[in-house]
Design an enzyme around this catalytic site. Structure first.
Site, short mmCIF file in Angstrom:
data_model
loop_
_atom_site.label_atom_id
_atom_site.label_comp_id
_atom_site.label_asym_id
_atom_site.label_seq_id
_atom_site.Cartn_x
_atom_site.Cartn_y
_atom_site.Cartn_z
N GLU A 32 -67.37 -21.02 16.76
CA GLU A 32 -68.48 -20.59 16.69
C GLU A 32 -68.84 -20.61 15.06
OE1 GLU A 32 -70.70 -17.81 19.36
OE2 GLU A 32 -70.55 -16.67 17.38
N ASP B 149 -66.11 -10.40 22.47
CA ASP B 149 -65.64 -11.33 21.57
C ASP B 149 -64.70 -12.48 22.47
OD1 ASP B 149 -66.26 -10.21 18.91
OD2 ASP B 149 -65.15 -8.37 19.79
N ASP C 265 -64.23 -17.19 18.37
CA ASP C 265 -65.49 -16.44 17.91
C ASP C 265 -64.94 -15.79 16.70
OD1 ASP C 265 -67.91 -15.04 17.63
OD2 ASP C 265 -67.26 -13.55 18.68
#
Length: 156
Positions: A63, A135, A7
């Site tokens: 992501e 996260d 992420d």
């Protein structure tokens, strides 16, 4: 198959490593010190390189960075994502990108699910009972999603 999910973030970068079918090996968040952006990017590169060396994933799933109403922040996120991508391709690992709404829909049934709902589903699917940073749960979600799609996905 082992996947490193990321992420991206220029101040906090989540990571999670999962071995198929759903065995979490490691997760956490790189909390980058208040320093100039180039030094944070170097830290991201070195930390992701170390994770790849330690866990030897077959793939790295990130992501996607979605430009919001703050283009300057999106630019920094993209640069942080680039440092992680460079670490992956330097280690000759294939890199895959997934839209956050796509990941959320697959894991929660709702593309606009709040982060807390996604974290709950990740903890449930991976049987994680400890407090999972947001996260890290986002990174684990991307890795899980990649494993679900791995038969169909090709490198980006």
């Amino acid at each position: 198959m082992r996947v490193l999910g990321i992420d991206p973030g220029s101040r906090v970068m989540g990571y999670g490593i999962i071995e198929a079918p759903q065995k979490p090996l490691a997760w956490g968040a790189l909390r980058l010190k208040e320093s100039p952006l180039p030094l944070r990017l170097r830290t991201i590169f070195h930390e992701i390189t170390a994770l790849i060396a330690e866990y030897n994933p077959e793939a790295v799933a990130l992501e996607d960075v979605i430009p919001q109403s703050f283009p300057h922040a999106a630019l920094k996120l993209g640069q942080a994502q680039g440092a992680a991508i460079l670490a992956a391709v330097t280690a000759e690992k294939p890199v895959f990108f997934y839209h956050p709404l796509e990941v959320k829909k697959a894991l929660t049934g709702y593309g606009s699910a709040p982060k807390e709902q996604l974290r709950f589903m990740v903890c449930t699917l991976l049987e994680i009972s400890s407090d999972l940073p947001t996260d890290a749960s986002d990174a684990l979600a991307v890795a899980l999603y990649h494993l679900q799609r791995s038969k169909y996905a090709g490198p980006s």
